[in-house]
Design a protein around this motif. Structure first.
Motif, short mmCIF file in Angstrom:
data_model
loop_
_atom_site.label_atom_id
_atom_site.label_comp_id
_atom_site.label_asym_id
_atom_site.label_seq_id
_atom_site.Cartn_x
_atom_site.Cartn_y
_atom_site.Cartn_z
N GLY A 1 0.80 -1.22 0.00
CA GLY A 1 0.00 0.00 0.00
C GLY A 1 0.83 1.26 0.00
N LYS A 2 1.98 1.24 -0.71
CA LYS A 2 2.87 2.40 -0.69
C LYS A 2 2.26 3.61 -1.39
CE LYS A 2 6.33 -0.04 -2.27
NZ LYS A 2 7.66 -0.39 -2.83
N THR A 3 1.51 3.40 -2.46
CA THR A 3 0.95 4.54 -3.19
C THR A 3 -0.01 5.33 -2.30
OG1 THR A 3 1.13 3.33 -5.28
CG2 THR A 3 -0.33 5.25 -5.23
N VAL A 4 -0.91 4.63 -1.63
CA VAL A 4 -1.81 5.32 -0.71
C VAL A 4 -1.02 5.93 0.44
CG1 VAL A 4 -3.71 4.98 0.92
CG2 VAL A 4 -3.80 3.91 -1.33
N ALA A 5 0.08 5.26 0.83
CA ALA A 5 0.88 5.78 1.94
C ALA A 5 1.45 7.15 1.61
CB ALA A 5 2.01 4.80 2.27
N PHE A 6 2.12 7.31 0.46
CA PHE A 6 2.66 8.64 0.20
C PHE A 6 1.57 9.62 -0.20
CE2 PHE A 6 3.93 6.46 -3.89
CZ PHE A 6 3.13 7.17 -4.78
N GLY A 7 0.43 9.11 -0.68
CA GLY A 7 -0.71 10.00 -0.90
C GLY A 7 -1.20 10.61 0.40
N LEU A 8 -1.26 9.81 1.45
CA LEU A 8 -1.66 10.32 2.76
C LEU A 8 -0.59 11.24 3.35
CD1 LEU A 8 -3.12 7.05 4.36
CD2 LEU A 8 -4.40 8.91 3.29
N ALA A 9 0.68 10.85 3.17
CA ALA A 9 1.77 11.60 3.79
C ALA A 9 1.90 13.00 3.24
CB ALA A 9 3.08 10.84 3.61
N MET A 10 1.66 13.19 1.92
CA MET A 10 1.89 14.50 1.33
C MET A 10 0.62 15.36 1.30
SD MET A 10 2.46 13.48 -2.67
CE MET A 10 1.13 12.90 -3.74
N ALA A 11 -0.47 14.86 1.87
CA ALA A 11 -1.72 15.62 1.85
C ALA A 11 -1.59 16.94 2.60
CB ALA A 11 -2.84 14.78 2.44
N THR A 12 -0.78 16.97 3.67
CA THR A 12 -0.65 18.21 4.45
C THR A 12 0.00 19.32 3.63
OG1 THR A 12 1.44 17.35 5.32
CG2 THR A 12 -0.54 17.02 6.65
N GLU A 13 0.83 18.97 2.63
CA GLU A 13 1.47 19.96 1.78
C GLU A 13 0.54 20.42 0.65
OE1 GLU A 13 4.26 18.83 4.35
OE2 GLU A 13 3.39 17.34 3.00
N LEU A 14 -0.52 19.68 0.38
CA LEU A 14 -1.37 19.98 -0.77
C LEU A 14 -2.68 20.66 -0.37
CD1 LEU A 14 -1.00 16.66 -2.83
CD2 LEU A 14 0.43 18.70 -2.88
N LEU A 15 -3.24 20.29 0.75
CA LEU A 15 -4.57 20.77 1.12
C LEU A 15 -4.49 22.10 1.88
CD1 LEU A 15 -6.16 17.42 2.37
CD2 LEU A 15 -6.49 18.53 0.15
N VAL A 16 -5.42 22.97 1.57
CA VAL A 16 -5.57 24.23 2.28
C VAL A 16 -6.97 24.25 2.88
CG1 VAL A 16 -5.62 26.74 2.10
CG2 VAL A 16 -3.99 25.41 0.72
N GLU A 17 -7.04 24.20 4.21
CA GLU A 17 -8.32 24.12 4.92
C GLU A 17 -9.17 22.97 4.39
OE1 GLU A 17 -10.21 27.90 4.72
OE2 GLU A 17 -8.73 28.88 6.02
N GLY A 18 -8.51 21.83 4.15
CA GLY A 18 -9.22 20.61 3.77
C GLY A 18 -9.54 20.47 2.30
N SER A 19 -9.16 21.42 1.46
CA SER A 19 -9.44 21.30 0.03
C SER A 19 -8.24 21.78 -0.78
CB SER A 19 -10.68 22.12 -0.34
OG SER A 19 -10.47 23.49 -0.03
N PHE A 20 -8.26 21.49 -2.08
CA PHE A 20 -7.14 21.86 -2.94
C PHE A 20 -7.28 23.30 -3.41
CE2 PHE A 20 -7.17 17.26 -3.22
CZ PHE A 20 -5.80 16.96 -3.17
N PRO A 21 -6.18 24.06 -3.43
CA PRO A 21 -6.22 25.43 -3.94
C PRO A 21 -6.38 25.42 -5.46
CG PRO A 21 -3.96 24.78 -3.47
CD PRO A 21 -4.84 23.66 -2.99
N PRO A 22 -6.58 26.58 -6.10
CA PRO A 22 -6.66 26.60 -7.56
C PRO A 22 -5.41 25.99 -8.20
CG PRO A 22 -7.36 28.69 -6.64
CD PRO A 22 -6.81 27.90 -5.49
N ALA A 23 -5.60 25.30 -9.31
CA ALA A 23 -4.48 24.62 -9.96
C ALA A 23 -3.52 25.61 -10.59
CB ALA A 23 -5.01 23.65 -11.03
#
Length: 574
Positions: free
Chosen positions: A48-70
């Protein structure tokens, strides 16, 4: 239960996907001590490494729980192969609802990829070569990157991508977060981590992922000439929803694939000679059930995840224990059970035993399923299938009634069984499964009263065994099994009886196959006076009665003609 520290959107995505708990590697990368840190992770394939790094890097991507403009990418995931990159993209798409994910891999339309990058993305997933190309052309801008992930980092270095990786990482901000995921942590990976990571947290879940717990390893020993027959019988016996067969070269993939298709298997091939469109079509055929067997090389199969893959067959032995684990890791993923079969030529059994011990893998040595075994399994599968509840409509019942008007129930059932068997490839007879040859009352087989001895420069020390020597002699000497007499194996040499009328032809064929390059064994076959244990007065070229029935080619002496060998021949006395 899923952890409470997951963002709500990710928790919802995991629950919708059927996750009720995280795997060890997934839990480790979101632990408080790993938060915001560079990560150097060693975990088994399928953990489950793909989901693992997906979870790990979420804090760098999400702003107040959602994604900023692309815009310029915030995260970059680098994978060694096209298939793995495409699979990572698919996994992140369901995990990151609302994110824009661009995939950049060789063999796809580069102009379309550049357009996707120009329109703005959150995550870019790609292979080293294509990412470097977009970077040099100015299409990939990494100035805003917050996290870089190297998936299967050891494999990328083995494939020669170090220079590409360094150029890509050098173009990213120094304050980025860097994660390296690898099945193993060899010295080159540690050196790369020291260069591009800062105070990385090392995580190893190899012992916790149940390593091989969801994979049952089995090995079968066969004559080298029977490898393809063993493949057929293993596929027929297991009848896996999806099976993957590993070969060492493109040529061998092409040959085995053609042979299986000719026999009636729904098979596809994956190797470096196939275009990306051909590879995509093959994988789609496996996913939607139009094909059930995939013949592939190691590199072509890297990163492939097929949900129904329950059988892996190592048709050609892996070069080392790490390759064995990578191949086998295509099955037994995410808690599902799988079987990994090794087809081992008799001379290589000792090497395989050492490889398995080194990898701490407990493999069961089992016989190749016989035709009777396969027919028995077919009967059980048919009875089980017919016992399952099914929904029948009026047309089904009407057609069944018409059949019963002209045929008895017994005939209809028999016709059903016949139709089922006709749709299945026939099993193969193995080299050591034939009946014992007939012998006369004096212990000699008919036609072996006058024989010539031949010597092979291989013995028990080299794992000589009649089960694989017999097919080799037939192939090298252009004879049948019925034309080979006693086989006597000594410590470092083996002696074989050939009837005198065909001895000259046998010797010529054996010499020609050796000098002509047709012999892959490297075993020399030469005429001989016979085993050293023969009495001095015994006529040369004729079996001696001193050996009892063994000299005449009985079962204990290793008789030809397809005998099943129940014991080793008496070693010659020096």
């Amino acid at each position: 239960m899923l952890p409470d520290n997951l963002p709500a959107s990710l928790a919802e995505a995991l629950s919708a996907r059927g996750y009720d708990q995280l795997t060890p590697v997934q839990s480790s990368v979101i632990a408080p001590e790993a938060s915001g840190r560079d990560l150097l992770v060693s975990a088994q394939t399928g953990s489950g490494k793909t989901v693992a790094f997906g979870l790990a890097m979420a804090t760098e991507l999400l702003v107040e729980g959602s994604f900023p403009p692309a815009g310029p990418p915030l995260a970059l995931v680098i994978a060694p192969t096209r298939e793995l990159a495409l699979q990572v993209s698919r996994e992140l798409e369901w995990l990151y609802a609302g994110a824009r994910i661009a995939t950049c891999v060789g063999g796809m339309d580069a102009s379309r990829e550049r357009r996707a990058l120009s329109h703005g993305t959150h995550v870019v997933v790609g292979t080293p070569g294509r990412l470097r190309d977009h970077l040099e052309r100015g299409a990939l801008r990494l100035s805003s990157l917050r996290v870089a992930v190297l998936d299967e980092a050891d494999e990328m270095l083995d494939m020669g991508f170090r220079e590409d990786l360094e150029q890509i990482l050098d173009a990213t901000p120094t304050e980025r977060r860097t994660m390296m995921f690898s099945a193993t942590l060899p010295r080159p990976i540690v050196a790369l981590a020291k260069t591009y990571q800062r105070d990385a947290v090392r995580i190893s879940t190899v012992g916790e992922d149940r390593g091989h717990g969801d994979i049952e390893y089995q090995a079968v020993a066969v004559a080298p000439s029977d490898i393809e027959h063993a493949v057929v019988n293993l596929l027929r016996f297991h009848e896996a929803e999806t099976a993957m067969l590993f070969c060492a070269t493109r040529d061998n993939v092409r040959h085995l694939h053609a042979s299986l298709v000719e026999r009636g298997f729904a098979a596809v091939a994956l190797s470096g000679e196939h275009s990306q469109n051909e590879r995509n079509a093959a994988l789609q055929a496996l996913r939607d059930g139009r094909a059930r067997v995939c013949v592939a090389t190691d590199v072509a199969a890297r990163g492939i995840d097929l949900p129904g893959l329950s059988l892996v067959v190592h048709v050609e032995l892996p070069r080392d224990a790490e390759t064995l684990q990578h191949r086998s890791g295509r099955t037994g993923r995410a808690g599902r059970k799988g079987t990994a079969m090794l087809i081992v030529p008799y001379p290589k059994r000792r090497r395989v035993d050492m490889m398995l011990r080194g990898a701490r893998i407990a493999a069961n040595w089992v016989p190749v399923p016989s035709a009777d075994d396969i027919r028995g399994a077919d009967r059980e599968r048919l009875l089980t299938k017919l016992a399952e509840p099914v929904e029948l409509d009026d047309e089904d019942r009407a057609l069944g009634q018409r059949l019963l008007e002209t045929k008895s129930p017994e005939d209809v059932a028999a016709m059903l069984v016949r139709a089922l068997r006709a749709s299945m490839p026939n099993p193969e007879e193995m080299a050591d499964g034939a009946n014992e040859p007939q012998r006369r009352e004096d212990g000699h087989r008919p036609g072996f009263d006058d024989t010539v001895w031949f010597r092979l420069d291989i013995g028990r020390r080299q794992n000589a065994d009649p089960r694989w020597l017999l097919p080799l002699l037939c192939r090298r000497g252009h004879v049948t099994r019925e034309e080979i007499g006693a086989i006597r194996i000594g410590p470092s040499e083996t002696f074989v009886q050939i009837p005198r009328p065909i001895a000259t032809r046998f010797a010529a064929a054996a010499a020609k196959s050796s000098h002509g390059g047709d012999d892959e064994s490297g075993i020399a076959i030469t005429a001989s006076d016979g085993p050293p244990s023969m009495p001095r007065g015994a006529p040369r070229g004729r079996p001696s009665n001193a050996g009892g029935s063994n000299a005449g080619g009985g079962p204990r002496g290793g008789a030809g003609g397809g005998a099943r060998y129940r014991a080793k021949p008496t070693p010659p006395r020096r």
